[in-house]
Motif scaffolding. Structure first.
Motif, mmCIF file in Angstrom:
data_model
loop_
_atom_site.group_PDB
_atom_site.id
_atom_site.type_symbol
_atom_site.label_atom_id
_atom_site.label_comp_id
_atom_site.label_asym_id
_atom_site.label_seq_id
_atom_site.Cartn_x
_atom_site.Cartn_y
_atom_site.Cartn_z
ATOM 1 N N SER A 33 3.270 -2.258 -1.102
ATOM 2 C CA SER A 33 2.727 -0.948 -1.472
ATOM 3 C C SER A 33 3.346 0.170 -0.650
ATOM 4 O O SER A 33 3.556 1.274 -1.160
ATOM 5 C CB SER A 33 1.207 -0.945 -1.336
ATOM 6 N N ASP A 56 0.345 -6.598 1.405
ATOM 7 C CA ASP A 56 -0.021 -5.606 2.413
ATOM 8 C C ASP A 56 -1.193 -4.716 2.017
ATOM 9 O O ASP A 56 -1.576 -3.836 2.781
ATOM 10 C CB ASP A 56 1.190 -4.757 2.793
ATOM 11 N N SER A 57 -1.758 -4.922 0.830
ATOM 12 C CA SER A 57 -2.905 -4.114 0.413
ATOM 13 C C SER A 57 -3.453 -4.611 -0.912
ATOM 14 O O SER A 57 -2.929 -5.534 -1.512
ATOM 15 C CB SER A 57 -2.520 -2.639 0.302
ATOM 16 N N ASP A 61 -6.651 -0.193 -4.335
ATOM 17 C CA ASP A 61 -6.601 0.809 -3.269
ATOM 18 C C ASP A 61 -5.328 1.650 -3.382
ATOM 19 O O ASP A 61 -5.346 2.849 -3.113
ATOM 20 C CB ASP A 61 -6.663 0.140 -1.897
#
Length: 183
Positions: A33, A56-57, A61
């Protein structure tokens, strides 16, 4: 259209890329991201395709952050293996414009991308815009020349110029212009 794809599964990434290239779209691929967010600050995309599960996310979000903090106004197609109604609703509420469940089907992917493009003002097989003879649009290379001399333009400036040439004689509202080209 220039489409940014955020998908960490390399096989899935290659599949999406092949589908989009077959439909004559320009594709930029991202596995993280942070890479996509940085790219949206440096390049212009017409549409984003974002996966939910990322190393990583969380994709939801990412969508929310793009909408709320990065002023992303373009269409977002959210993809995930989850097909639950709650997940679809959550993705749409967070800012996705459409939702597509995996496994992806090539024809449906292209149809949804085309539909989002139409809603955003992009025709999938739009002819090169007509412009005064002194100007030449080089649509494959994304540049404009005046009397044979190449003009140095950013991607956003190029998009604005092609938009204006394609809408010669038409009024374009500021809101519509910002929606099509972004800030």
């Amino acid at each position: 259209m220039h489409i940014g794809v955020l998908e960490d599964d390399l096989d899935q990434q290659a599949f999406i890329e092949q589908c989009l290239l077959t439909a004559e779209h320009q594709v930029s691929l991202f596995s993280r991201s942070s890479e996509l967010r940085r790219a949206t600050q440096q390049h212009t995309f017409d549409l984003l395709i974002i996966d939910w599960r990322l190393p990583d996310s969380d994709g939801m979000d990412v969508v929310a952050h793009l909408r709320q903090h990065d002023s992303w106004h373009g269409p977002i197609l959210f993809i995930t293996a989850s097909q639950g109604e709650d997940d679809v609703v959550k993705a749409l509420e967070r800012g996705a414009d459409d939702f597509l469940a995996k496994p992806l089907r090539p024809s449906e992917l292209i149809a949804r991308v085309s539909a989002l493009g139409r809603r955003s003002g992009y025709a999938t097989s739009r002819p090169a815009p007509a412009c005064p003879e002194i100007f030449t649009l080089h649509t494959d290379e994304h540049y404009i020349s005046v009397a044979g001399d190449a003009i140095d333009l950013t991607e956003r400036e190029y998009r604005l110029a092609t938009l204006f040439f394609s809408k010669m004689g038409e009024l374009i509202t500021r809101a519509h212009l910002l929606e099509l080209v972004g800030h």
